[in-house]
Write a protein that holds these residues in place. Structure first.
Motif, PDB file in Angstrom:
ATOM      1  N   LEU A  63      -0.111 -70.623 -72.382  1.00 55.99           N
ATOM      2  CA  LEU A  63       0.194 -69.223 -72.646  1.00 55.99           C
ATOM      3  C   LEU A  63      -0.486 -68.778 -73.932  1.00 55.99           C
ATOM      4  O   LEU A  63      -0.893 -69.587 -74.747  1.00 55.99           O
ATOM      5  N   LYS A 121      -0.834 -67.508 -77.661  1.00 54.98           N
ATOM      6  CA  LYS A 121      -0.043 -67.813 -78.842  1.00 54.98           C
ATOM      7  C   LYS A 121       0.372 -66.572 -79.615  1.00 54.98           C
ATOM      8  O   LYS A 121       1.232 -66.646 -80.471  1.00 54.98           O
ATOM      9  N   ARG A 154       2.117 -64.087 -78.806  1.00 55.90           N
ATOM     10  CA  ARG A 154       3.477 -63.616 -78.529  1.00 55.90           C
ATOM     11  C   ARG A 154       4.480 -64.761 -78.466  1.00 55.90           C
ATOM     12  O   ARG A 154       5.539 -64.631 -77.865  1.00 55.90           O
ATOM     13  N   THR A 155       4.170 -65.861 -79.101  1.00 55.20           N
ATOM     14  CA  THR A 155       5.028 -67.027 -79.060  1.00 55.20           C
ATOM     15  C   THR A 155       5.581 -67.327 -80.447  1.00 55.20           C
ATOM     16  O   THR A 155       4.865 -67.318 -81.423  1.00 55.20           O
ATOM     17  N   PHE A 203       7.621 -70.362 -82.370  1.00 59.15           N
ATOM     18  CA  PHE A 203       7.902 -71.775 -82.165  1.00 59.15           C
ATOM     19  C   PHE A 203       9.101 -72.244 -82.969  1.00 59.15           C
ATOM     20  O   PHE A 203       9.264 -71.877 -84.133  1.00 59.15           O
ATOM     21  N   VAL A 256       7.968 -61.326 -76.148  1.00 54.98           N
ATOM     22  CA  VAL A 256       7.953 -62.550 -76.942  1.00 54.98           C
ATOM     23  C   VAL A 256       8.557 -63.718 -76.154  1.00 54.98           C
ATOM     24  O   VAL A 256       9.492 -63.543 -75.369  1.00 54.98           O
ATOM     25  N   VAL A 257       7.958 -64.886 -76.353  1.00 55.55           N
ATOM     26  CA  VAL A 257       8.418 -66.111 -75.710  1.00 55.55           C
ATOM     27  C   VAL A 257       8.745 -67.107 -76.821  1.00 55.55           C
ATOM     28  O   VAL A 257       7.971 -67.269 -77.760  1.00 55.55           O
ATOM     29  N   ILE A 258       9.881 -67.762 -76.713  1.00 56.21           N
ATOM     30  CA  ILE A 258      10.276 -68.772 -77.687  1.00 56.21           C
ATOM     31  C   ILE A 258       9.785 -70.129 -77.172  1.00 56.21           C
ATOM     32  O   ILE A 258      10.127 -70.541 -76.074  1.00 56.21           O
ATOM     33  N   GLY A 259       8.972 -70.792 -77.978  1.00 58.51           N
ATOM     34  CA  GLY A 259       8.456 -72.107 -77.616  1.00 58.51           C
ATOM     35  C   GLY A 259       9.241 -73.196 -78.320  1.00 58.51           C
ATOM     36  O   GLY A 259       9.334 -73.203 -79.543  1.00 58.51           O
ATOM     37  N   LYS A 263      13.418 -65.568 -72.870  1.00 57.17           N
ATOM     38  CA  LYS A 263      12.195 -66.199 -72.379  1.00 57.17           C
ATOM     39  C   LYS A 263      11.924 -67.431 -73.231  1.00 57.17           C
ATOM     40  O   LYS A 263      11.475 -67.326 -74.364  1.00 57.17           O
TER      41      LYS A 263
END
Length: 153
Positions: free
Chosen positions: A57, A59, A61-62, A64, A114-117, A143
Motif C-alpha cells: 500500500l 505509505k 496515508r499510513t 505505523f 488513513v490506514v493504521i499499520g 482500517k
C-alpha cells in the motif's frame, strides 16, 4: 630543410577547475533527491511474521504502530513487550490520542483514507495486539493492516 622541429619538454598545462562547482552541486542535488529520511528510529526488536499473500500500500496515508520487547539499547524499559509510536514508548491508553493527533497532521483528503499499520514482533503476545485494536476502535480508526514479510519457501 624541414620546418618541423621537436618541441622542448615543457610542463603539462594546468587542469581547468572551472566545471568543478557544477559537478559538486549536481552531486549534492542528486543526493538530496535520492536520499530517504527515516521517519523514526526503531526502539524495539521487530522480527515480522511471514505471510503468503502480501499487498503493498501507499505509505502517504499510513500511520505505523510498532509492538515488541525493547531492543538491547533500551533494556532500561524492561523485557515486556511495549508499544512504540513515532520515537517514543506509549502505554495502551495513549494509543487513541496519539493516533488521533497523527491523523490530524495529515492532509485533509487523506484523513478519511488513513490506514493504521501494525508492525508487531512475532513473539509478542496477542493480548497486547487486542488491546491496541480496542484503542483503535475507540479512535474510530477501523482500517488496520498487519505488516508482514513475504514468505519464502
Amino acid at each position: 630543410m624541414s620546418k618541423f622541429r621537436k618541441k622542448d619538454k615543457g610542463e603539462l598545462p594546468a587542469i581547468s577547475t572551472a566545471s568543478l562547482p557544477d559537478i559538486v552541486f549536481m552531486l549534492l542535488f542528486f543526493f538530496m533527491v535520492a536520499t530517504v529520511m527515516r521517519d523514526s528510529s526503531l526502539m524495539i526488536e521487530n522480527i515480522l511474521p511471514s505471510a503468503d499473500q502480501v499487498e503493498k500500500l501507499k505509505k502517504d496515508r499510513t500511520v505505523f504502530i510498532f509492538a515488541g520487547k525493547p531492543s538491547s539499547q533500551y533494556k532500561q524499559f524492561g523485557t515486556e513487550p511495549r508499544i512504540q509510536f513515532n520515537d517514543a514508548f506509549i502505554a495502551v491508553e495513549d494509543v487513541k490520542p496519539s493516533v488521533l493527533q497523527a491523523i490530524s497532521e495529515l492532509n485533509e483528503e487523506l484523513q478519511s483514507k488513513v490506514v493504521i499499520g501494525l508492525k508487531v514482533d512475532k513473539k509478542t503476545n496477542a493480548g497486547l495486539v487486542s488491546d491496541i485494536k480496542q484503542e483503535l476502535r475507540k479512535a474510530n480508526a477501523l482500517k488496520v493492516m498487519y505488516i508482514a514479510n513475504v514468505k519464502t519457501e
